[in-house]
Design a protein around this motif. Structure first.
Motif, mmCIF file in Angstrom:
data_model
loop_
_atom_site.group_PDB
_atom_site.id
_atom_site.type_symbol
_atom_site.label_atom_id
_atom_site.label_comp_id
_atom_site.label_asym_id
_atom_site.label_seq_id
_atom_site.Cartn_x
_atom_site.Cartn_y
_atom_site.Cartn_z
ATOM 1 N N ASP A 1 22.311 13.434 29.657
ATOM 2 C CA ASP A 1 23.635 13.472 28.848
ATOM 3 C C ASP A 1 24.426 14.826 29.458
ATOM 4 O OD1 ASP A 1 26.066 13.342 27.422
ATOM 5 O OD2 ASP A 1 25.062 13.610 25.518
ATOM 6 N N MET A 2 25.596 14.532 30.080
ATOM 7 C CA MET A 2 26.425 15.396 30.473
ATOM 8 C C MET A 2 26.709 16.589 29.709
ATOM 9 S SD MET A 2 26.407 14.631 33.626
ATOM 10 C CE MET A 2 27.621 15.751 34.268
ATOM 11 N N ASP A 3 27.037 16.316 28.496
ATOM 12 C CA ASP A 3 27.239 17.323 27.269
ATOM 13 C C ASP A 3 26.077 17.924 26.940
ATOM 14 O OD1 ASP A 3 28.586 18.908 25.851
ATOM 15 O OD2 ASP A 3 29.342 17.470 24.344
ATOM 16 N N ARG A 4 25.407 18.687 27.624
ATOM 17 C CA ARG A 4 24.419 19.488 27.269
ATOM 18 C C ARG A 4 24.231 20.356 25.944
ATOM 19 N NH1 ARG A 4 20.637 19.969 31.661
ATOM 20 N NH2 ARG A 4 20.516 17.939 32.699
ATOM 21 N N LYS A 5 25.428 21.003 25.829
ATOM 22 C CA LYS A 5 25.637 21.994 24.588
ATOM 23 C C LYS A 5 25.540 20.906 23.209
ATOM 24 C CE LYS A 5 28.537 25.150 27.153
ATOM 25 N NZ LYS A 5 29.716 25.825 27.048
ATOM 26 N N SER A 6 25.919 19.880 23.141
ATOM 27 C CA SER A 6 25.881 18.988 21.756
ATOM 28 C C SER A 6 24.399 18.625 21.696
ATOM 29 C CB SER A 6 26.758 17.999 22.010
ATOM 30 O OG SER A 6 26.396 17.218 22.998
ATOM 31 N N ASN A 7 23.558 18.814 22.695
ATOM 32 C CA ASN A 7 22.146 18.374 22.496
ATOM 33 C C ASN A 7 21.243 19.424 22.245
ATOM 34 O OD1 ASN A 7 22.723 15.549 22.603
ATOM 35 N ND2 ASN A 7 22.651 15.451 24.930
ATOM 36 N N GLU A 8 21.658 20.859 22.840
ATOM 37 C CA GLU A 8 20.931 21.914 22.341
ATOM 38 C C GLU A 8 20.132 22.005 20.906
ATOM 39 O OE1 GLU A 8 23.014 25.456 23.358
ATOM 40 O OE2 GLU A 8 22.973 24.801 25.710
ATOM 41 N N PHE A 9 21.044 21.786 19.871
ATOM 42 C CA PHE A 9 20.489 21.745 18.534
ATOM 43 C C PHE A 9 19.439 20.653 18.273
ATOM 44 C CE2 PHE A 9 24.537 23.931 18.038
ATOM 45 C CZ PHE A 9 24.201 25.072 17.490
ATOM 46 N N HIS A 10 19.634 19.626 18.936
ATOM 47 C CA HIS A 10 18.757 18.408 18.761
ATOM 48 C C HIS A 10 17.243 18.756 19.457
ATOM 49 C CE1 HIS A 10 21.204 15.395 17.004
ATOM 50 N NE2 HIS A 10 22.486 15.898 17.895
ATOM 51 N N MET A 11 17.499 19.766 20.570
ATOM 52 C CA MET A 11 16.103 20.227 21.027
ATOM 53 C C MET A 11 15.440 21.141 20.170
ATOM 54 S SD MET A 11 17.388 20.639 24.987
ATOM 55 C CE MET A 11 18.120 19.129 25.622
ATOM 56 N N TRP A 12 16.085 21.524 19.200
ATOM 57 C CA TRP A 12 15.394 22.553 18.283
ATOM 58 C C TRP A 12 15.011 21.810 16.946
ATOM 59 C CZ3 TRP A 12 13.231 27.033 18.779
ATOM 60 C CH2 TRP A 12 13.846 28.174 19.891
ATOM 61 N N SER A 13 15.002 20.424 17.040
ATOM 62 C CA SER A 13 14.749 19.668 15.752
ATOM 63 C C SER A 13 13.382 20.070 15.089
ATOM 64 C CB SER A 13 14.712 18.380 16.063
ATOM 65 O OG SER A 13 14.533 17.447 14.902
ATOM 66 N N LEU A 14 13.579 20.545 13.691
ATOM 67 C CA LEU A 14 12.211 20.784 12.949
ATOM 68 C C LEU A 14 11.281 19.680 12.973
ATOM 69 C CD1 LEU A 14 13.738 23.182 10.106
ATOM 70 C CD2 LEU A 14 12.644 23.693 12.367
ATOM 71 N N ARG A 15 11.991 18.505 12.841
ATOM 72 C CA ARG A 15 11.009 17.211 12.660
ATOM 73 C C ARG A 15 10.162 17.086 13.957
ATOM 74 N NH1 ARG A 15 11.745 11.959 14.397
ATOM 75 N NH2 ARG A 15 10.620 10.378 13.319
ATOM 76 N N GLU A 16 10.786 17.349 15.041
ATOM 77 C CA GLU A 16 9.871 17.112 16.408
ATOM 78 C C GLU A 16 8.920 18.329 16.617
ATOM 79 O OE1 GLU A 16 12.429 16.484 19.865
ATOM 80 O OE2 GLU A 16 13.488 14.820 18.954
ATOM 81 N N ILE A 17 9.285 19.384 16.077
ATOM 82 C CA ILE A 17 8.324 20.525 16.166
ATOM 83 C C ILE A 17 7.115 20.420 15.398
ATOM 84 C CG2 ILE A 17 8.301 23.138 15.615
ATOM 85 C CD1 ILE A 17 11.122 23.382 16.370
ATOM 86 N N PHE A 18 7.552 19.917 14.176
ATOM 87 C CA PHE A 18 6.434 19.698 13.212
ATOM 88 C C PHE A 18 5.534 18.209 13.866
ATOM 89 C CE2 PHE A 18 8.760 21.752 9.909
ATOM 90 C CZ PHE A 18 7.817 22.713 9.623
ATOM 91 N N GLN A 19 6.239 17.525 14.208
ATOM 92 C CA GLN A 19 5.472 16.502 15.296
ATOM 93 C C GLN A 19 4.468 17.013 16.349
ATOM 94 O OE1 GLN A 19 7.989 13.502 16.656
ATOM 95 N NE2 GLN A 19 8.049 12.379 14.653
ATOM 96 N N CYS A 20 5.081 18.029 17.049
ATOM 97 C CA CYS A 20 4.224 18.598 17.854
ATOM 98 C C CYS A 20 2.912 19.461 17.501
ATOM 99 C CB CYS A 20 5.058 19.761 18.968
ATOM 100 S SG CYS A 20 4.215 20.644 20.013
ATOM 101 N N VAL A 21 3.221 19.963 16.335
ATOM 102 C CA VAL A 21 2.186 20.862 15.327
ATOM 103 C C VAL A 21 1.043 19.923 14.880
ATOM 104 C CG1 VAL A 21 1.636 22.345 13.607
ATOM 105 C CG2 VAL A 21 3.819 22.709 15.041
ATOM 106 N N ARG A 22 1.794 18.767 14.321
ATOM 107 C CA ARG A 22 0.743 17.798 13.685
ATOM 108 C C ARG A 22 -0.026 17.103 14.920
ATOM 109 N NH1 ARG A 22 3.114 13.028 10.235
ATOM 110 N NH2 ARG A 22 3.920 12.866 12.255
ATOM 111 N N GLY A 23 0.547 16.955 16.114
ATOM 112 C CA GLY A 23 0.219 16.124 17.126
ATOM 113 C C GLY A 23 -1.449 16.375 17.803
ATOM 114 N N GLY A 24 -1.426 17.847 17.789
ATOM 115 C CA GLY A 24 -2.896 18.285 18.194
ATOM 116 C C GLY A 24 -3.975 18.305 17.321
ATOM 117 N N ARG A 25 -4.943 17.352 17.060
ATOM 118 C CA ARG A 25 -5.780 17.604 16.073
ATOM 119 C C ARG A 25 -6.855 18.658 16.583
ATOM 120 N NH1 ARG A 25 -7.364 11.027 14.322
ATOM 121 N NH2 ARG A 25 -5.048 10.511 13.950
ATOM 122 N N VAL A 26 -7.261 18.867 17.480
ATOM 123 C CA VAL A 26 -7.942 19.865 17.617
ATOM 124 C C VAL A 26 -7.838 21.090 17.191
ATOM 125 C CG1 VAL A 26 -9.664 20.927 19.821
ATOM 126 C CG2 VAL A 26 -9.402 18.370 19.571
#
Length: 414
Positions: free
Chosen positions: A98-123
């Motif tokens: 997307d050319m408008d990067r500033k509007s997507n910066e908050f989506h990159m800090w999505s708590l949902r995705e962060i918790f998916q990353c934390v939960r993704g690694g079982r080891v």
């Protein structure tokens, strides 16, 4: 001997003229006369003299065949996990493109995705839970003053000294972890994307060269279809797809005989390279390639593809040094085992949640570095080579469609 005379001698050599007879015609004019007289009836020049003019119906039939062979088929990875991963890949690619990067910066800090990353690694979660049990035991036996061990810990519990000792262990540990992740990102993850991109561009270059140098339209189209099959074989090879899942992907791209031999071959991309080289050799033997330089140019593209495929296989199959990996994990175990001695004199019972957090961070860094060693899987971190292969197949379909339209217009006239 000038360049024109050497070219005439090369043409005589291609016509299978004996060497003594070649040099007997010393004058360039005699050589040209001998080429014109001896080329009559030669199979390499018969196709040049008798150029078949195709009709619109023949081009339409060839276009229909291309559309049937390059139709979208279900991926061999089809599953619920695969569909979820593809959705994440598409969303991530859309955000970064997307050319408008500033509007997507908050989506990159999505708590949902962060918790998916934390939960993704079982080891890391399992190991940090086990480490939490160790911390509870350490707090019970070292933090309670009623026990002899607790009294000894109170007498010897200089928090600043223990913290300095832990810092000495932590500095080389985190330095080794950061170097390991940086090396994995640069030499494996990013290099894998670059080399797979070179495979895609090499396939496009080969098809463009085939359309330019090959006079037989069917052979030029066949090179385009085989280039798609090559990219698909590289995708399946990198993801270790079993042989029974090859048939739905390649049933339209390859002929039945080639399909059987592909399933029996150990290294599928190498077999596709062999088919491409044989297709070019057959076209040159029929005289459908303009000259030997054109054949050499296309074969050079194929050789570059072989090197790129071997590079990808080396990234996928070469593990980390065994001693390096085990020594790093040994240092992690020592640091985590010593950590409660530093925290208990200062924070007491709070050692358990804080220590588990530190343990999870260290173990997650180790897990990420292991995950980056093979960037061609189906995790969120891996490359979306299946999407890239689908896009390459659709682009090849459009390219061949435009190629046949140009030929049809040039044959029928304005």
């Amino acid at each position: 001997m000038n360049s024109t005379f050497r070219q005439q001698l090369c043409k005589l050599w291609l016509l299978n003229i004996p060497r003594k007879q070649m040099f007997a015609h010393a004058a360039p004019c005699k050589i040209r006369h001998h080429i014109r007289t001896s080329s009559k009836g030669h199979p390499r020049h018969m196709s040049r003299q008798h150029n078949t003019v195709w009709s619109g119906a023949q081009y339409a039939a060839l276009h229909q065949s291309v559309a049937q062979r390059l139709q979208r088929v279900p991926s061999p990875h089809e599953s619920e996990t695969y569909n979820n991963t593809v959705a994440v890949w598409n969303m991530r690619e859309k955000r970064y493109s997307d050319m408008d990067r500033k509007s997507n910066e908050f989506h990159m800090w999505s708590l949902r995705e962060i918790f998916q990353c934390v939960r993704g690694g079982r080891v890391p979660l399992v190991l940090s839970s086990i480490y939490g049990g160790y911390l509870i035991g350490a707090v019970m036996f070292l933090g309670l003053p009623s026990t002899s061990i607790g009294i000894m810990a109170t007498l010897l519990g200089d928090a600043q000294t223990l913290f300095n000792v832990a810092s000495v262990f932590a500095t080389p540990l985190f330095f080794m972890l950061s170097m390991r992740i940086n090396r994995a990102v640069k030499d494996r993850w990013w290099a894998g994307r670059q080399v797979f991109g070179r495979v895609l561009s090499g396939g496009l270059n080969l098809v463009n060269a085939a359309q330019l140098y090959i006079k037989d339209h069917v052979a030029a189209v066949e090179v385009g279809v085989l280039s798609v099959a090559l990219v698909r074989s590289v995708e399946c090879h990198l993801r270790d797809i079993s042989g029974d899942k090859y048939y739905p992907t390649f049933q339209h791209l390859l002929q039945p005989l080639h399909m059987e031999q592909l399933l029996m071959s150990q290294h599928k991309p190498h077999y596709m390279i062999e088919i491409l080289s044989q297709t070019l050799a057959d076209a040159f033997a029929r005289g459908d390639i303009h000259n030997v330089r054109c054949l050499i140019a296309m074969q050079q593209v194929i050789q570059d593809l072989v090197q790129d495929i071997e590079y990808l296989s080396r990234i996928r199959n070469t593990p980390e040094p065994w001693a390096y990996q085990k020594h790093l994990r040994f240092v992690i175990m020592i640091w985590l085992a010593f950590l409660p001695f530093c925290l208990i004199p200062s924070i007491g019972v709070a050692t358990v949640p804080i220590g588990m957090t530190f343990g999870y961070v260290v173990l997650k860094l180790d897990s990420v570095s292991v995950e980056l060693q093979n960037p061609f899987g189906l995790e969120y971190t891996d490359h979306n080579i299946c999407i890239l292969a689908d896009r390459f197949q659709s682009e090849m379909h459009e390219m061949l469609h435009r190629y046949l339209e140009r030929l049809s217009k040039s044959s029928t006239g304005p």
